[in-house]
Motif scaffolding. Sequence first.
Motif, PDB file in Angstrom:
ATOM      1  N   LYS A  95      13.055   6.172   6.940  1.00  0.00           N
ATOM      2  CA  LYS A  95      12.297   6.917   7.956  1.00  0.00           C
ATOM      3  C   LYS A  95      13.230   7.515   9.010  1.00  0.00           C
TER       4      LYS A  95
ATOM      5  N   GLY B  27       5.762   1.158  -8.824  1.00  0.00           N
ATOM      6  CA  GLY B  27       4.811   0.197  -9.330  1.00  0.00           C
ATOM      7  C   GLY B  27       5.436  -0.851 -10.219  1.00  0.00           C
TER       8      GLY B  27
ATOM      9  N   CYS C 268       0.883   1.316   0.601  1.00  0.00           N
ATOM     10  CA  CYS C 268       1.102   1.314  -0.846  1.00  0.00           C
ATOM     11  C   CYS C 268      -0.077   1.890  -1.622  1.00  0.00           C
TER      12      CYS C 268
ATOM     13  N   HIS D 194       1.357   6.056   4.516  1.00  0.00           N
ATOM     14  CA  HIS D 194       2.186   5.742   3.350  1.00  0.00           C
ATOM     15  C   HIS D 194       1.912   4.349   2.788  1.00  0.00           C
TER      16      HIS D 194
ATOM     17  N   ARG E  36      -0.793  12.986  -2.534  1.00  0.00           N
ATOM     18  CA  ARG E  36      -1.356  11.645  -2.697  1.00  0.00           C
ATOM     19  C   ARG E  36      -2.816  11.737  -3.128  1.00  0.00           C
TER      20      ARG E  36
ATOM     21  N   HIS F 299       2.362  15.494   1.882  1.00  0.00           N
ATOM     22  CA  HIS F 299       2.159  14.124   1.417  1.00  0.00           C
ATOM     23  C   HIS F 299       0.699  13.877   1.085  1.00  0.00           C
TER      24      HIS F 299
HETATM   25  C1  HEM Z   1       3.852  -6.089  -5.244  1.00  0.00           C
HETATM   26  C2  HEM Z   1       3.866  -4.907  -5.507  1.00  0.00           C
HETATM   27  C3  HEM Z   1       4.092  -3.783  -4.550  1.00  0.00           C
HETATM   28  C4  HEM Z   1       4.596  -3.792  -3.277  1.00  0.00           C
HETATM   29  C5  HEM Z   1       5.060  -4.979  -2.458  1.00  0.00           C
HETATM   30  C6  HEM Z   1       4.598  -2.443  -2.805  1.00  0.00           C
HETATM   31  C7  HEM Z   1       4.998  -2.063  -1.550  1.00  0.00           C
HETATM   32  C8  HEM Z   1       4.957  -0.784  -1.073  1.00  0.00           C
HETATM   33  C9  HEM Z   1       5.362  -0.377   0.245  1.00  0.00           C
HETATM   34  C10 HEM Z   1       5.885  -1.304   1.317  1.00  0.00           C
HETATM   35  C11 HEM Z   1       5.190   0.956   0.348  1.00  0.00           C
HETATM   36  C12 HEM Z   1       5.455   1.826   1.591  1.00  0.00           C
HETATM   37  C13 HEM Z   1       6.658   2.682   1.428  1.00  0.00           C
HETATM   38  C14 HEM Z   1       6.945   3.548   2.633  1.00  0.00           C
HETATM   39  O1  HEM Z   1       6.201   3.521   3.625  1.00  0.00           O
HETATM   40  O2  HEM Z   1       7.953   4.268   2.600  1.00  0.00           O
HETATM   41  C15 HEM Z   1       4.676   1.400  -0.922  1.00  0.00           C
HETATM   42  C16 HEM Z   1       4.372   2.707  -1.221  1.00  0.00           C
HETATM   43  C17 HEM Z   1       3.980   3.106  -2.463  1.00  0.00           C
HETATM   44  N1  HEM Z   1       3.649   2.297  -3.544  1.00  0.00           N
HETATM   45 FE1  HEM Z   1       3.772   0.326  -3.649  1.00  0.00          FE
HETATM   46  N2  HEM Z   1       4.114  -1.639  -3.801  1.00  0.00           N
HETATM   47  C18 HEM Z   1       3.785  -2.428  -4.875  1.00  0.00           C
HETATM   48  C19 HEM Z   1       3.227  -2.027  -6.083  1.00  0.00           C
HETATM   49  C20 HEM Z   1       2.924  -0.739  -6.385  1.00  0.00           C
HETATM   50  C21 HEM Z   1       2.290  -0.305  -7.606  1.00  0.00           C
HETATM   51  C22 HEM Z   1       1.797  -1.214  -8.710  1.00  0.00           C
HETATM   52  C23 HEM Z   1       2.232   1.065  -7.533  1.00  0.00           C
HETATM   53  C24 HEM Z   1       1.704   2.076  -8.508  1.00  0.00           C
HETATM   54  C25 HEM Z   1       0.797   1.926  -9.368  1.00  0.00           C
HETATM   55  C26 HEM Z   1       2.795   1.461  -6.272  1.00  0.00           C
HETATM   56  C27 HEM Z   1       2.895   2.761  -5.847  1.00  0.00           C
HETATM   57  C28 HEM Z   1       3.293   3.130  -4.570  1.00  0.00           C
HETATM   58  C29 HEM Z   1       3.399   4.501  -4.149  1.00  0.00           C
HETATM   59  C30 HEM Z   1       3.070   5.732  -4.983  1.00  0.00           C
HETATM   60  C31 HEM Z   1       3.803   4.488  -2.815  1.00  0.00           C
HETATM   61  C32 HEM Z   1       4.023   5.694  -1.892  1.00  0.00           C
HETATM   62  C33 HEM Z   1       2.815   5.851  -1.037  1.00  0.00           C
HETATM   63  C34 HEM Z   1       2.915   6.983  -0.057  1.00  0.00           C
HETATM   64  O3  HEM Z   1       4.017   7.374   0.336  1.00  0.00           O
HETATM   65  O4  HEM Z   1       1.845   7.496   0.327  1.00  0.00           O
HETATM   66  N3  HEM Z   1       3.196   0.351  -5.597  1.00  0.00           N
HETATM   67  N4  HEM Z   1       4.530   0.325  -1.762  1.00  0.00           N
END
Ligand code: HEM
Lengths: 412, 467, 78
Positions: free
Chosen positions: A300, A248, A358, A356, A95, A91
């Motif tokens: 999870k 995203g 966001c 993880h 990342r 991961h």
């Molecule tokens: C309001 C908008 C957003 C919310 C509420 C949100 C929320 C989250 C949450 C709760 C996670 C955690 C998931 C987990 O632990 O399994 C997450 C992970 C992630 N989000 Fe967002 N997200 C948003 C927007 C975005 C945008 C704009 C992008 C990309 C440009 C993005 C890319 C990612 C990625 C790649 C992960 C995985 C991170 C990891 O596992 O290290 N998200 N997001």
Amino acid sequence: MTSVALLRQITDYANRADPYPLYAELRKTPVVRDEDGPYLVSTYWEIHSLLHDPRVSSDTRNLSPEAARTISQEEDPNLPPPFIKLDPPEHDRLRRLAMRPFGPPHTPRRVYEMRGELGEIVSGLIDGFRDRGQVDLVDDFSYPFPVTVICRLLGIPREDEARFHGWADTIAASIDPAHGTADEREAQLQVFRQARTDLASYLAGLIEERRRSPRDDMLSAMAAGYGPDGQMSPVEMVSTSILLLIAGHETTVNLITNGMLTLLRNPDVLQRLRDDPDLVVPLVEELLRYEPPVQLLPQKTTLADIDIAGTTIPKGAPLWLVLASGNRDPQRFLDPDRFIPDRPDNQHLGFSSGVHNCFGSPLARLEAQLALTELVRRLDNPRLVEDPPPYRHNAVLRGPQHLGIAFDGLRQ
Amino acid sequence: MPPVSVDGSLEKLRREGHIVIVGASLAGLRAAETLRDEGFTGTLTLVGDEPHDPYDRPPLSKQVLLGRVPADHTGLPRRRALDARWRLGVAATGLDLAAKRVHLADGDSLEYDRLLITTGVRARPWPHELEADLDGVFVLRTSDDAAQLHRRLNAGPSRVLVIGAGFTGSEIASACRERGLDVTVVERGSAPLVGALGGVVGEVAAKLQREHGVDLRCGVMVTGLEGDSAGRLRCAHLSDGSTVEVEVAVVGLGATRNTEWLASSGLGAGPRGIACDAGCRAFDVRGIVTDDVFVAGDVARSPHPLFGYQFLSLEHWGNAIAQAEVAAHNMVSSSTERRPHVWTPSFWSAQFGVNIKSVGVPPMADEIIVTQGSLDERCFTAAYGYQGRIIAAVTFDQAKWLEFYQRQIEQAAPFPPEFTTVDRRPEGMRPVPADFPDPSLPSHGPTVTLSGHSPSDRRISFTPLHA
Amino acid sequence: MRLVVDLNRCQGYAQCAFLAPEAFTMHGDEALMYDPQPDDAQREHVLRAAQACPVKAITVEGTDGALIAERAGASRVG
Ligand code: HEM
Ligand SMILES: Cc1cc2nc3c(=O)[nH]c(=O)nc-3n(C[C@H](O)[C@H](O)[C@H](O)COP(=O)(O)OP(=O)(O)OC[C@H]3O[C@@H](n4cnc5c(N)ncnc54)[C@H](O)[C@@H]3O)c2cc1C
Ligand code: SF4
């Protein structure tokens, strides 16, 4: 009320518009097991501690065989899992590689410098409301905005965006906990797999193209590859791109839509924001607490038995962290059911926490801040057409399917 | 003695008493703010021998030496307006416990109802005075030190010598390398950071330094510094018989507590600091706790329930703040409302592009296990054990996991950990000796655990040994 | 304007470095280096950064000496 009833009610569409009373019920038992299904965690401190617990895995391959059977496996056999479903060190490596062309330490200014471009996209979309007394915020604004942004970031041609709507929609719906009969579930999975395969082959082609003639976009940078972590393999790149696109996209749609819905339900706050645009910064944080687009993390599991809040979660059990419930925990937040746009001490779980957390949160924040200030500034006398609006089926990525807004005119 | 808390005298103190704080830096400032937050409306005086407003020290060995931030730009932000009397540039020279007076270097004296001592520590100078006076020999504790050192580094010295590879010394070496300066680090121990983090992690720090081009010499001492005819540093002699030509030497040999001014006061103050109880009240020389003199920050030594009630001296930024807040609260509270200082020691350091953090008290440990990641990749989490329980943890670029280990420490969880974790490598299968240079093993103690998420909510559970 | 980051709390989420890159930079993947006294022109960005910090590690003081960004408090209520 038993836990079984609660779990069913969370996924029950009838409760989509207002799941919060259910969460309150759920919090009476911070960690509770649904019959032979997942362990549900609903209180702030317990969720927070599990998000930082190295015994918790995001890799569903660590589920016990019995648990794995009850969970619909939706992986594409031809692609490696995206990093959201991997544990360290894989991961972390992926990342870091994805972060290189996106943010600090290597590209600290990419998001910062998108501000102007984002503003133009927002203005353009709102200009499109002209001569209309009513819009569907979802279709006319919330949806196209983040799609455009993520496509520009990755470097996906505008003319292909329409196809993305279809793919992304289908894939996001699959994150919904399974419902319906076995046959229905199978059919749903079939549609999902097709969308994912189509998207993957499209992206693979585009990545190859960018490798040959790079541009100033993330796909080109990922394809170029460098640094101590080496390079992503082509399939890892496809997998990561799909993740960025999906993660995203549906989320931001819901944040913006929930934002307008909340503002229209709280006209005094709307007026405050109009008078003082800086309020948008804490307001978006409060929105992420109050109406989080990602309601729960259902992916999870545990690598060892974990004792928490008087319960032992056994090794290999499926674990659901109900972020939206933690965000309303009165043990953590004063007056949690009130929307307080300048709430102090707001360490919400909207973007999760730990490794993880966001990836795209800085971009999401910026998008929501720009969208809400501009909508509020430019729409004259905006009103909800119906309340509550119709919701999407998805209980995880929860948000309105349509949000009708009537208004008297557009300011410049 | 009349009860202080129940009659009106505590109220009177809170309303119109006089509180004096000696030492106007991190701990002093945060204590002053807390006193006002707690509703103290009397007279508040801060005495500091440095002429500057309270400023932050950690950036001095990092951003400032890198030239990213001027030395006089690290002033601490205020959390609130203070309405205090500032006596800056004036040292306290004596304390009269009976008369409740602090004497100042300018001949003045201040009467107090409550006194808080936050005089911290100062850098231990090079022991040979003549050599220490050579042009080019520096220590690093104050912003003036940092300004001078930075100026000298800007001049592009041919080589910088860092004497002692503790955290500050290692950070200085890191900053010099980043600026492209040649650096020799001389450390008496077997590796950098060995005193704070042990030999296993020290070895990682050593590799990190060498990879970044530091000429690191361990197990060696500097025996003498030599100047030229103009009194400028020219070279250093080492215990292995070698000589290093250097234009700048930074002495990083640890710190001395600023307690000399209390020498004949009757307070239990000495070279190891000022001993106080868990409520931050100072002990006098008879071992009796005082009612009106409190201590906080680097100068304090206080017993910690999690670590066998050992008296810990913590030169940690976070400790200075947490202890200052507890001391301030207790200064204006009745005995039943007082809180213990049960902060779990936490520390960070940034060097060679790596974020190093620790919780607990690593030097107490006898064993260490790498629970996540890998030492070779310089990206790992290691837990430290002592007598079958986890008492500390350190992360290199893995800070997001640290709070889990902090909870393990606070709950006196067993060591080695009985569970597996993500990113467990073969090297993480069993513990190895932590390899501290001078294990001063504390005695067996009862089991004490902490619970609760916030300072006001912290509970100590006590399990007697043979319960 | 003056600011300080509680680097014990900071977990290197880099939100600040995204939002106010003049004042906050990542040094390696996780170590934060910040300017404790950024130019007043950075004010808006710095405040956004402080609000976005997931662990509320950033304390900012206003020009008038009053605290503008909330300091952290993982306090339980109720
Ligand atoms: C309001 C908008 C957003 C919310 C509420 C949100 C929320 C989250 C949450 C709760 C996670 C955690 C998931 C987990 O632990 O399994 C997450 C992970 C992630 N989000 Fe967002 N997200 C948003 C927007 C975005 C945008 C704009 C992008 C990309 C440009 C993005 C890319 C990612 C990625 C790649 C992960 C995985 C991170 C990891 O596992 O290290 N998200 N997001
Ligand atoms: C270069 C450097 C880097 C550091 N980096 C880190 C780090 O990365 N992480 C970390 O956790 N900690 C770090 N620290 C430690 C941290 O700065 C200290 O723990 C903190 O400053 C302690 O605050 P204090 O108020 O207790 O003491 P001090 O900051 O030492 O303040 C004591 C004050 O009292 C004054 N004083 C002394 N005697 C008298 C007297 N008789 N009369 C009047 N005034 C007097 C002193 O001049 C001084 O101003 C670092 C320290 C230095 C020097
Ligand atoms: S946003 Fe907060 S946690 Fe992240 S690097 Fe900045 S100060 Fe640290």
